[in-house]
Each structure stands twice: as structure tokens, then as C-alpha cells.
Design an enzyme around this catalytic site. Structure first.
Site, mmCIF file in Angstrom:
data_model
loop_
_atom_site.group_PDB
_atom_site.id
_atom_site.type_symbol
_atom_site.label_atom_id
_atom_site.label_comp_id
_atom_site.label_asym_id
_atom_site.label_seq_id
_atom_site.Cartn_x
_atom_site.Cartn_y
_atom_site.Cartn_z
ATOM 1 N NE ARG A 176 38.163 41.603 40.990
ATOM 2 C CZ ARG A 176 36.903 41.724 41.372
ATOM 3 N NH1 ARG A 176 36.619 42.232 42.566
ATOM 4 N NH2 ARG A 176 35.910 41.355 40.578
ATOM 5 C CD GLU A 215 40.416 37.508 46.772
ATOM 6 O OE1 GLU A 215 39.276 37.248 46.363
ATOM 7 O OE2 GLU A 215 40.733 38.579 47.305
ATOM 8 C CG HIS A 257 36.300 39.014 47.422
ATOM 9 N ND1 HIS A 257 37.240 38.844 46.443
ATOM 10 C CD2 HIS A 257 35.370 39.839 46.892
ATOM 11 C CE1 HIS A 257 36.895 39.521 45.367
ATOM 12 N NE2 HIS A 257 35.765 40.140 45.619
#
Length: 331
Positions: A233, A262, A294
Site C-alpha cells: 500500500r 494513487e 498497482h
């Protein structure tokens, strides 16, 4: 009744439609759930969301007003969900508690190898028929030390690969993983791990206690030639502090599959827009930094497991069952 799935990627759509085909009607949208898109869900009892959905209080209020009673999140993390508000509104919230740990661990290793061996720079050069080796020297990882922050399923999978490379293993977690200990991992305080590890990888959940786990002090504690990888994360790293250390010429390489700001960027095409995030804009300019969007979880195996678990979560909701995936039970 039709389920509305937000934030569905093109590769993901056929998997979702096939998984739900015999159970429920599902409509897939490529837009992400936020305050602007939440009204689309009006009349849908169940919505499914992606990892970057905004499930804060305002969005949940809109969903509840439109008749939504269940949110089935297609991810493990749930730091984007206001669980207290969901409970107050009587909304069931479920997530996917686990999926293939190898997808993330293998991608973390891909980042580590790419920054260590300067793969991106080499690829760009050879496309221009520049075959020089200047600036492309990496290091053997065999015999060096890997520090794993978070030794759950993904951290364990990463450690097994590191063991295969012949690396020494240091670990940090609230509890020791016996499988990692069998590999020869030695659990040490975080500061010792940061100071000694040549390669540091993050595999802990994002919560209040772990936000900016790698802050300015932690970055300064790391070796100047360390490699830092984050496929967990974005909020685990203080990005502004990281930029400061990179400007000072530190670290052999940094691989980031996640970024703390993000949301609203990752999974979207922003190539024709002005970059408003100065920190991210600076990060991607460093030659020893690799940023991806991601995608560590994004394998056929992992996404298939995520979709199958989401189907089970919906069926459990319909039948009034509760599993380990339920964050807020049906009221």
C-alpha cells in the site's frame, strides 16, 4: 437483480461476467466509484468495487439512499471503506481476504530485479540502438540480505524466492511465521532490519499504526545502496521524504507498485493531462526509480480467485451467511 460492478478493467470483465453467469446478472463499468459516479448505482441492491474506490461516508450515504445494501469489494485492503458509516447505514461490506500470494511476491521480485539490473534503462537504450553498458551495472543478490517487513502469506512467498537466490533473511512482524523461520529468517527490530538489509520489501496492511511505516527517520536508517520495494500500500511510505533522500543520491533502486495518492490516477490514462502531483512527477524522473500502476495482483490466477471469492460473498449475502470475508455483517 442486477449487480453493478465499478472500476472493471478490460481484462477483468470477461472473468467477472463468466463467474456471475449462472448466479446473478452483472453489469460492468470502467468508471470508478466516487461521489460523482455513486448515483449510477441507484436501484442496485449490490455493488462491487475495486481497490481504489472511494467508500467514504459521503459515497456510502449516496449508495444507501439509492437502495444499495451490500458492497462487495474486489480487493483485500479496506482502508478506503468507512466501516462505521456502513454499519450505521445497515450496509453489508465484504472483501476478498486472500488470493494468490505469488502474484504480488513475484511482481515485487520483478521490480527488485528490474531496478537492480537497470532493465528499463537498458531497454530504452537498445530501442535506440545504443548498446553501451555504462551505468547499467547491478549487483549479485546471492549472499546479500533481504529484509521482509510483514511475513504473512505474501511476505513468506517473497522470502522463499529470496531463499532460492541464496540470500540471508531478516524479518519484522507482530508475530513470527514458522515457515519463514524454517527458511532461516531471523526476526529483528525494524531499525536493525533497515540498517542491515540490502533489499527491503514491504508486505504489511495499511492502517493507522503502519501509515508512513517508512518515514524520514526510517529512510535515513537504510543503507545508501539499499533497494526498497513496495507492492503493498502506498501509504506505508512517506513519499515526500523518499523524494528528499533520492535527491541526495541515495539508494541503489526503488520499485513502487503503489503510491499514497494513487486514487484518481492509477488505472486511468492521464497521458494527455498536466501532472498536478508534484511528488509523483518527481519520483518518476529518478533513473533509479521504477513506478508501476498497482498491477502486482494482476494475474489470471489472482484475479480469477478474487472474482470467485466475490461471487461467493454475494451468494453468502443472499443466503444470510457470514464468512471471514465479511467486514460489516448483514443487519
Amino acid at each position: 437483480m442486477e449487480i453493478l460492478a465499478f472500476g472493471v478493467q478490460a481484462d477483468e470483465k470477461p472473468l467477472i461476467e463468466r463467474a456471475f453467469r449462472d448466479q446473478e446478472e452483472v453489469r460492468c463499468l470502467d468508471v470508478f466509484l466516487n461521489e460523482d459516479t455513486a448515483p449510477i448505482a441507484a436501484g442496485h441492491e449490490i455493488v462491487s468495487t475495486s481497490v481504489n474506490a472511494d467508500l467514504g461516508a459521503a459515497v456510502l450515504e449516496i449508495l444507501a439512499a439509492g437502495g444499495t445494501r451490500m458492497v462487495a469489494q474486489r480487493s483485500t485492503g479496506f482502508n478506503n471503506v468507512d466501516l462505521d458509516t456502513a454499519e450505521r447505514l445497515g450496509m453489508t461490506v465484504a472483501r476478498v481476504s486472500s488470493y494468490s500470494p505469488y502474484s504480488v511476491a513475484e511482481f515485487a521480485w520483478a521490480l527488485a530485479m528490474a531496478v537492480n539490473r537497470r532493465i528499463v534503462r537498458a531497454s530504452i537504450r537498445t530501442r535506440d540502438f545504443d548498446f553501451r553498458l555504462d551505468g547499467l551495472m547491478g549487483r549479485d543478490l546471492h549472499g546479500r540480505t533481504a529484509g521482509v517487513l510483514g511475513t504473512g502469506k505474501i511476505g513468506e512467498a517473497f522470502a522463499r524466492i529470496a531463499h532460492g537466490f541464496g540470500m540471508r533473511l531478516l524479518g519484522w512482524d507482530v508475530a513470527e511465521n514458522p515457515a519463514c523461520v524454517e527458511l532461516g529468517m531471523r526476526y529483528v527490530p525494524k531499525d536493525e532490519l533497515l540498517a542491515r538489509a540490502d533489499l527491503i520489501t514491504l508486505h504489511v496492511p495499511l492502517m493507522a499504526e503502519t501509515r508512513h511505516l517508512i518515514d524520514a527517520a526510517a529512510l535515513k536508517a537504510m543503507r545508501d545502496d539499499a533497494i526498497l520495494i513496495n507492492s503493498s500500500r502506498g501509504g506505508l511510505i512517506d513519499s515526500a521524504a523518499l523524494v528528499g533522500e533520492l535527491r541526495a543520491g541515495r539508494f541503489a533502486g526503488v520499485g513502487l507498485d503503489v503510491y499514497e495518492a494513487e486514487a484518481g490516477l492509477f488505472f486511468l490514462d492521464k497521458s494527455l493531462e498536466a501532472v498536478e502531483d508534484d511528488t509523483l512527477a518527481r519520483l518518476v524522473t529518478f533513473p533509479n526509480v521504477l513506478v508501476t500502476s498497482h498491477q502486482a495482483y494482476y494475474t489470471e490466477d489472482a484475479v480469477g480467485q478474487i472474482v470467485d471469492a466475490t461471487v461467493r460473498n454475494v451468494l453468502d449475502y443472499r443466503e444470510g451467511r457470514r464468512s471471514e470475508n465479511v467486514l460489516v455483517p448483514r443487519s
